[in-house]
Design a protein around this motif. Sequence first.
Motif, PDB file in Angstrom:
ATOM      1  N   GLN A 181       0.826  -1.262   0.032  1.00 35.39           N
ATOM      2  CA  GLN A 181      -0.037  -0.003   0.210  1.00 35.39           C
ATOM      3  C   GLN A 181       0.983   1.340  -0.144  1.00 35.39           C
ATOM      4  O   GLN A 181       0.703   2.322  -0.569  1.00 35.39           O
ATOM      5  CB  GLN A 181      -0.991   0.021   1.279  1.00 35.39           C
TER       6      GLN A 181
ATOM      7  N   SER B 292       2.514   1.769  -3.322  1.00 33.89           N
ATOM      8  CA  SER B 292       1.539   2.067  -4.289  1.00 33.89           C
ATOM      9  C   SER B 292       1.295   3.732  -4.071  1.00 33.89           C
ATOM     10  O   SER B 292       1.216   4.411  -5.096  1.00 33.89           O
ATOM     11  CB  SER B 292       0.188   1.692  -4.135  1.00 33.89           C
ATOM     12  N   ASP B 293       1.080   4.112  -2.849  1.00 31.87           N
ATOM     13  CA  ASP B 293       0.797   5.576  -2.601  1.00 31.87           C
ATOM     14  C   ASP B 293       1.938   6.400  -2.891  1.00 31.87           C
ATOM     15  O   ASP B 293       1.923   7.555  -3.515  1.00 31.87           O
ATOM     16  CB  ASP B 293       0.565   5.872  -1.018  1.00 31.87           C
TER      17      ASP B 293
ATOM     18  N   THR C 274       2.095   6.670  -6.722  1.00 34.23           N
ATOM     19  CA  THR C 274       1.084   7.550  -7.354  1.00 34.23           C
ATOM     20  C   THR C 274       1.468   9.102  -6.706  1.00 34.23           C
ATOM     21  O   THR C 274       1.208  10.058  -7.718  1.00 34.23           O
ATOM     22  CB  THR C 274      -0.358   7.417  -6.271  1.00 34.23           C
ATOM     23  N   ASN C 275       2.057   9.446  -5.786  1.00 35.75           N
ATOM     24  CA  ASN C 275       2.217  10.662  -5.633  1.00 35.75           C
ATOM     25  C   ASN C 275       3.429  11.140  -6.403  1.00 35.75           C
ATOM     26  O   ASN C 275       3.504  12.334  -6.665  1.00 35.75           O
ATOM     27  CB  ASN C 275       2.749  10.840  -3.919  1.00 35.75           C
ATOM     28  N   LYS C 276       4.259  10.268  -6.631  1.00 39.41           N
ATOM     29  CA  LYS C 276       5.493  10.653  -7.935  1.00 39.41           C
ATOM     30  C   LYS C 276       4.969  11.039  -9.195  1.00 39.41           C
ATOM     31  O   LYS C 276       5.244  12.018  -9.822  1.00 39.41           O
ATOM     32  CB  LYS C 276       6.561   9.473  -7.980  1.00 39.41           C
ATOM     33  N   LEU C 277       3.937  10.333  -9.672  1.00 40.54           N
ATOM     34  CA  LEU C 277       3.172  10.694 -10.813  1.00 40.54           C
ATOM     35  C   LEU C 277       2.492  11.824 -10.780  1.00 40.54           C
ATOM     36  O   LEU C 277       2.328  12.556 -11.544  1.00 40.54           O
ATOM     37  CB  LEU C 277       2.260   9.426 -11.176  1.00 40.54           C
ATOM     38  N   ILE C 278       1.769  12.113  -9.523  1.00 39.84           N
ATOM     39  CA  ILE C 278       0.974  13.381  -9.526  1.00 39.84           C
ATOM     40  C   ILE C 278       1.690  14.510  -9.652  1.00 39.84           C
ATOM     41  O   ILE C 278       1.540  15.574 -10.143  1.00 39.84           O
ATOM     42  CB  ILE C 278       0.084  13.267  -8.185  1.00 39.84           C
TER      43      ILE C 278
ATOM     44  N   LEU D 129       3.379   5.542 -16.029  1.00 35.81           N
ATOM     45  CA  LEU D 129       1.789   5.285 -15.668  1.00 35.81           C
ATOM     46  C   LEU D 129       1.666   3.844 -15.398  1.00 35.81           C
ATOM     47  O   LEU D 129       1.100   3.330 -14.523  1.00 35.81           O
ATOM     48  CB  LEU D 129       1.153   6.059 -16.651  1.00 35.81           C
TER      49      LEU D 129
ATOM     50  N   VAL E 247       2.863   2.795 -12.262  1.00 37.66           N
ATOM     51  CA  VAL E 247       1.923   3.066 -11.030  1.00 37.66           C
ATOM     52  C   VAL E 247       0.655   1.982 -10.996  1.00 37.66           C
ATOM     53  O   VAL E 247       0.246   1.683 -10.040  1.00 37.66           O
ATOM     54  CB  VAL E 247       1.624   4.405 -11.343  1.00 37.66           C
ATOM     55  N   MET E 248       0.209   1.900 -12.349  1.00 41.65           N
ATOM     56  CA  MET E 248      -1.017   1.073 -12.319  1.00 41.65           C
ATOM     57  C   MET E 248      -0.871  -0.330 -11.690  1.00 41.65           C
ATOM     58  O   MET E 248      -1.494  -0.687 -11.069  1.00 41.65           O
ATOM     59  CB  MET E 248      -1.709   0.833 -13.677  1.00 41.65           C
TER      60      MET E 248
ATOM     61  N   SER F 181      -0.490  -0.278  -8.181  1.00 38.79           N
ATOM     62  CA  SER F 181      -1.792  -0.047  -7.467  1.00 38.79           C
ATOM     63  C   SER F 181      -2.582  -1.241  -7.463  1.00 38.79           C
ATOM     64  O   SER F 181      -3.254  -1.656  -6.434  1.00 38.79           O
ATOM     65  CB  SER F 181      -2.404   1.001  -8.240  1.00 38.79           C
TER      66      SER F 181
END
Length: 103
Positions: free
Chosen positions: A49, A52-53, A56-60, A67, A70-71, A74
């Motif tokens: 978890q 994944s977080d 996701t934060n790096k992608l944002i 991508l 990240v998927m 996730s």
Amino acid sequence: MPINSVSMMTPTQMVNETKKLAAPNTSYQAQQTFANTLKDAIAKVNDQQIQSDTMTNKLINGGDVDLHEVMIASQKASITLNATMEVRNKVIDAYQEIMRMSV
């Protein structure tokens, strides 16, 4: 990351793995072994978890992450959490069934 099949394990590796799973001597040792195994499993789910977080934060934030990575992270986190919840549900069902038994 290569994927190794189970059949690539040598017989000595299999024997060594089963020796690690030898039965504990006392009920206290069995409880401690079970508790440690449970803690390790929950820690692995938590690590998935967190990973994944983080991705996701790096992608944002526009970090250097793809991508699809990240998927994948996730989905791994989602699958491990769902599997953990299903095991928990089965354990609770088994406990409730035992409690309903007449002694």
